[in-house]
Design a protein around this motif. Structure first.
Motif, PDB file in Angstrom:
ATOM      1  N   TYR A 158       0.833  -1.208   0.000  1.00  0.00           N
ATOM      2  CA  TYR A 158       0.000   0.000   0.000  1.00  0.00           C
ATOM      3  C   TYR A 158       0.864   1.253   0.000  1.00  0.00           C
ATOM      4  O   TYR A 158       0.589   2.220  -0.731  1.00  0.00           O
ATOM      5  N   ARG A 159       1.927   1.239   0.787  1.00  0.00           N
ATOM      6  CA  ARG A 159       2.830   2.391   0.847  1.00  0.00           C
ATOM      7  C   ARG A 159       3.495   2.638  -0.501  1.00  0.00           C
ATOM      8  O   ARG A 159       3.621   3.785  -0.947  1.00  0.00           O
TER       9      ARG A 159
ATOM     10  N   LEU B 109       0.971   4.261  -2.790  1.00  0.00           N
ATOM     11  CA  LEU B 109       0.792   5.680  -2.479  1.00  0.00           C
ATOM     12  C   LEU B 109       1.936   6.511  -3.040  1.00  0.00           C
ATOM     13  O   LEU B 109       1.721   7.588  -3.601  1.00  0.00           O
TER      14      LEU B 109
ATOM     15  N   GLU C   1       2.715  11.677   0.721  1.00  0.00           N
ATOM     16  CA  GLU C   1       1.551  10.879   1.101  1.00  0.00           C
ATOM     17  C   GLU C   1       1.986   9.500   1.601  1.00  0.00           C
ATOM     18  O   GLU C   1       1.424   8.978   2.567  1.00  0.00           O
TER      19      GLU C   1
ATOM     20  N   LYS D 274       2.918   8.947   5.319  1.00  0.00           N
ATOM     21  CA  LYS D 274       1.873   8.771   6.326  1.00  0.00           C
ATOM     22  C   LYS D 274       1.751   7.312   6.769  1.00  0.00           C
ATOM     23  O   LYS D 274       1.042   7.022   7.732  1.00  0.00           O
ATOM     24  N   CYS D 275       2.424   6.427   6.053  1.00  0.00           N
ATOM     25  CA  CYS D 275       2.396   5.002   6.405  1.00  0.00           C
ATOM     26  C   CYS D 275       3.649   4.564   7.155  1.00  0.00           C
ATOM     27  O   CYS D 275       3.890   3.361   7.328  1.00  0.00           O
TER      28      CYS D 275
ATOM     29  N   ASN E 121      -4.733   8.154  12.017  1.00  0.00           N
ATOM     30  CA  ASN E 121      -4.111   7.894  10.722  1.00  0.00           C
ATOM     31  C   ASN E 121      -3.733   6.421  10.579  1.00  0.00           C
ATOM     32  O   ASN E 121      -3.869   5.826   9.501  1.00  0.00           O
TER      33      ASN E 121
ATOM     34  N   HIS F 239      -5.268   4.144   7.443  1.00  0.00           N
ATOM     35  CA  HIS F 239      -4.382   3.623   6.405  1.00  0.00           C
ATOM     36  C   HIS F 239      -4.203   2.109   6.503  1.00  0.00           C
ATOM     37  O   HIS F 239      -4.043   1.440   5.464  1.00  0.00           O
ATOM     38  N   SER F 240      -4.237   1.554   7.692  1.00  0.00           N
ATOM     39  CA  SER F 240      -4.132   0.096   7.797  1.00  0.00           C
ATOM     40  C   SER F 240      -5.361  -0.576   7.198  1.00  0.00           C
ATOM     41  O   SER F 240      -5.247  -1.603   6.515  1.00  0.00           O
TER      42      SER F 240
ATOM     43  N   LEU G  55      -7.337   0.774   4.839  1.00  0.00           N
ATOM     44  CA  LEU G  55      -7.275   0.994   3.388  1.00  0.00           C
ATOM     45  C   LEU G  55      -6.266   0.060   2.728  1.00  0.00           C
ATOM     46  O   LEU G  55      -6.429  -0.322   1.561  1.00  0.00           O
ATOM     47  N   SER G  56      -5.246  -0.334   3.466  1.00  0.00           N
ATOM     48  CA  SER G  56      -4.217  -1.209   2.886  1.00  0.00           C
ATOM     49  C   SER G  56      -4.755  -2.586   2.536  1.00  0.00           C
ATOM     50  O   SER G  56      -4.182  -3.288   1.701  1.00  0.00           O
TER      51      SER G  56
END
Length: 435
Positions: free
Chosen positions: A103-104, A107, A115, A118-119, A298, A302-303, A305-306
């Motif tokens: 995911y990172r 991004l 962006e 943020k991970c 956050n 993000h976790s 969304l990953s």
């Protein structure tokens, strides 16, 4: 109700329907656990426990039941079950990191480095034995660093140990470096080697982590709720890096700490989240703590969304996650792991009361009774933080903070006036009386 694919219905469905002339409902539940959730279900008005697999409308099961049985059931529209089919994509330690890394990278490719930064909330992690060679290269670049080894699919601190020497993990060498005798042995269990946070934030000299509850009712679209209550779990012994073999120093799991010689079962090793937030605010100031909790928000978003595109979304499923967050001495939050079956057993009366409220509110959101509109931003102690996009506070909440800009609808560690909120939100069905 649920229906076994190899058999037929075993009874008439009455859930979410009022019996004619009586104005009542009956929701049939099945529960394999014997802790707080069983008490909540037993005392819920209109809910009746059933023992047979073919007759339930709601099932609070363990992950083993999901693995062995989910594919063998056809479920009616109204049926709900407490796990997503492949929940392990977020809750198994190696897969969580794999999904976060992917995911990172996505991004960074699509939105840029800012962006992707943020991970940067999970420690450097390698899966062993698969990434043993890569790990060794990193290990040699940082001689003297402390690492922590964790089995990928166990919980409650089982199998975890700290190390600083490669000889301590010789059993996890990749096949190419193993001797012929070792290759003939049974394949070792998969572990992750993770850079240990050597500078944790301490209170009274003791390490702690945060247990926070996030409820996901859908992945497509993503709909996630954050519970206001939670707790900090403290070690029973003062922190030191001089004794990396002492689990009472380094592991905050209650299952570990309650075996410590000086453990007091009445006091336990927990602070409620509100107590921790007040302590941090008094020591570091309102703005600093607001920023800290925004960073924790956050992590949740993000976790989730990953794994959004990886989790098999199913309208019958929901998931109550237990997030473990560690703070370092710079007040940076780190994601340690996510639990699909956070402990619902109580270590004290206060712990029991908090978990009872959490589970009551979880059932209110799952809403087998059909009392919600679907537009609520708050239900009991839960605040809706994501609904196919960020959810923001209502105007009254913004005014209370003295601002007018968009602020996330999250209140972790804030006052939880759930009883008053529920009285305003939920009206009981005729014929149902609370005990």
């Amino acid at each position: 109700m649920s229906q076994n694919k190899t058999g037929g219905h075993k009874g008439a469905w009455r859930s979410q329907k009022r019996k004619e002339g009586e104005g009542r409902i009956c929701i049939r539940y099945k529960c394999c656990l014997t802790n707080t959730i069983q008490d909540v279900l037993y005392h819920r008005p209109g809910w009746v426990e059933v023992k047979e697999d073919g007759e339930w409308d709601f099932n609070w099961c363990d992950v083993g039941w999901m693995r062995d049985n989910f594919d063998h059931f056809y479920m009616e529209e109204h049926v709900r079950i407490c796990h997503f089919r492949n929940h392990y994509e977020l809750t198994r330690k190696n897969l969580m990191v794999k999904n976060l890394k992917r995911y990172r990278k996505a991004l960074e490719r699509d939105l840029g480095q800012q962006e992707a930064s943020k991970c940067e909330f999970f420690p450097q992690t390698f899966e062993l034995p698969n990434e043993y060679h890569i790990f060794v290269e990193e290990f040699k670049r940082s001689i003297g660093t402390t690492w922590i080894m964790k089995p990928v699919a166990r919980s409650q601190g089982k199998g975890i140990f700290l190390f600083r020497k490669l000889k301590d993990i010789i059993d996890w060498r990749k096949d190419g470096t193993r001797s012929e005798e070792q290759k003939d042995e049974v394949q070792v269990e998969n572990y992750v080697a993770q850079r240990y946070i050597e500078n944790p934030y301490l209170i009274a000299g003791r390490k702690f982590d945060l247990r926070v509850y996030v409820l996901v009712t859908s992945y497509i679209p993503l709909k996630a709720w954050l519970y206001r209550d939670g707790f900090a779990r403290f070690s029973n012994t003062r922190f030191s890096l001089n004794s990396i073999d002492d689990q009472y120093v380094h592991l905050t799991n209650v299952a570990v700490q309650k075996t410590a010689p000086a453990y007091d079962p009445e006091k336990g090793c927990k602070w409620q989240m509100q107590q921790l937030r007040l302590y941090l605010t008094a020591k570091h100031g309102f703005d600093t703590v607001q920023s800290l909790f925004k960073e924790i928000d956050n992590i949740f978003i993000h976790s989730l969304l990953s794994v959004q595109k990886t989790i098999i979304n199913d309208k019958h499923c929901f998931e109550l996650y237990g997030y473990d967050i560690l703070l370092d001495e710079n007040l940076k939050p780190w994601l340690i792991e996510v639990n699909a079956s956070p402990s619902l057993s109580a270590s004290s009366q206060g712990d029991y009361d908090m978990k009872y409220r959490l589970l009551e509110d979880t059932l209110d959101i799952v809403d087998m009774e059909g009392r919600l509109t679907g537009k609520e931003k708050r239900v009991g102690g839960y605040d809706l933080m994501w609904n196919d996009g960020p959810v923001y506070m209502d105007d009254d909440g913004l005014e209370a903070l003295g601002g007018s800009c968009l602020i996330a609808n999250t209140h972790l560690g804030c006052v939880n006036d759930r009883q008053k909120q529920l009285q305003q939100l939920l009206k009981p069905f005729p014929g149902l009386k609370k005990p």
